[in-house]
Design a protein around this motif. Sequence first.
Motif, mmCIF file in Angstrom:
data_model
loop_
_atom_site.group_PDB
_atom_site.id
_atom_site.type_symbol
_atom_site.label_atom_id
_atom_site.label_comp_id
_atom_site.label_asym_id
_atom_site.label_seq_id
_atom_site.Cartn_x
_atom_site.Cartn_y
_atom_site.Cartn_z
ATOM 1 N N SER A 1 -2.056 6.041 -1.379
ATOM 2 C CA SER A 1 -3.071 5.056 -1.754
ATOM 3 C C SER A 1 -3.994 4.809 -0.567
ATOM 4 N N TYR A 2 -5.065 4.049 -0.797
ATOM 5 C CA TYR A 2 -6.037 3.788 0.262
ATOM 6 C C TYR A 2 -6.016 2.307 0.637
ATOM 7 N N LYS B 1 -13.884 8.557 1.912
ATOM 8 C CA LYS B 1 -12.874 7.963 1.032
ATOM 9 C C LYS B 1 -12.211 6.737 1.644
ATOM 10 N N GLY B 2 -11.919 6.806 2.932
ATOM 11 C CA GLY B 2 -11.285 5.661 3.576
ATOM 12 C C GLY B 2 -9.990 6.031 4.277
ATOM 13 N N SER B 3 -9.123 5.042 4.446
ATOM 14 C CA SER B 3 -7.861 5.210 5.176
ATOM 15 C C SER B 3 -6.718 5.400 4.184
ATOM 16 N N LYS B 4 -6.151 6.608 4.171
ATOM 17 C CA LYS B 4 -5.110 6.971 3.208
ATOM 18 C C LYS B 4 -3.732 6.803 3.832
ATOM 19 N N TYR C 1 0.867 -1.167 0.000
ATOM 20 C CA TYR C 1 0.000 0.000 0.000
ATOM 21 C C TYR C 1 0.910 1.224 0.000
ATOM 22 N N LYS D 1 -7.551 9.143 8.187
ATOM 23 C CA LYS D 1 -8.894 8.756 7.768
ATOM 24 C C LYS D 1 -9.569 9.934 7.076
ATOM 25 N N GLU D 2 -10.029 9.718 5.854
ATOM 26 C CA GLU D 2 -10.691 10.759 5.085
ATOM 27 C C GLU D 2 -12.171 10.419 4.931
ATOM 28 N N SER E 1 -11.364 -1.228 2.200
ATOM 29 C CA SER E 1 -12.435 -0.664 3.019
ATOM 30 C C SER E 1 -12.631 -1.494 4.288
#
Length: 249
Positions: free
Chosen positions: A40-41, A78-81, A36, A74-75, A44
């Motif tokens: 990148s993310y 969008k998720g975890s960047k 990762y 955490k965005e 989920s």
Amino acid sequence: MTRSFILLDMENVMLEKRKYQIIFDYLKEGIQTKKYGVDSYLPSENEICNQFKTTRTTVRKALDELQKDGFITKEQGKGSKVLERRKSLGLLTVKGFSQAVDHKVKTVLLKRPSEQQWDPSISFDLTSDEEESKCIYFQRLRYLDDQPVMLENNWYAANALEPMKANEFVDGSFFKTLSQKYLIEIMGSEQELRAELANEYISDNLGIKQGAPVLHISVRFKTSKADLNLYSEIYCNTAMVPIRNSYFL
């Protein structure tokens, strides 16, 4: 509540705790090994839940720990960047040397990692375990635009980490090598800064006159491996370029 129900409940709690740690370790390793990449993310929460057959609470606990350690942010929506690791270490910062300056950079390994006795020039007291061990020593010279600006002497306990080969360094970086190949992170540091006059060896390597002023930085870096510290004695030619609040080994 009977004893059997209490034991079963405790067992379930322990299983979930172990599962959160497994998820944390799995995602952390994925970040360290660049599975990762930066910006990148992560998968989920639903995907992670399905993969590990666990609850959102457990997954969120693992993600919260990754965020606390500076691996992700955490965005909303969008998720975890994945973040670039730039953890503050007092006056200095863990950051790529090439990213800390706006010049062409180069690192030359003057002395390859080798086992030897500890050097009395190290500014910090060794732990009792380190005193009983030999050390691994290596020396490097850093260049900006083909001009030498930083001479580094580095040591760590031989019983804490095997000697690295010269071709093992990732992008010439000790910190990146620790993270990506050994899954060890820099967690903090102690630092001392002082002005000194360059001796003959320092002046020859930095291309300055003997007796010219240099900045001497002593650092003890602490890592996520309990018995592994890195000791550095660094000499900087600040006449050509100032030292910013970033440094990387």
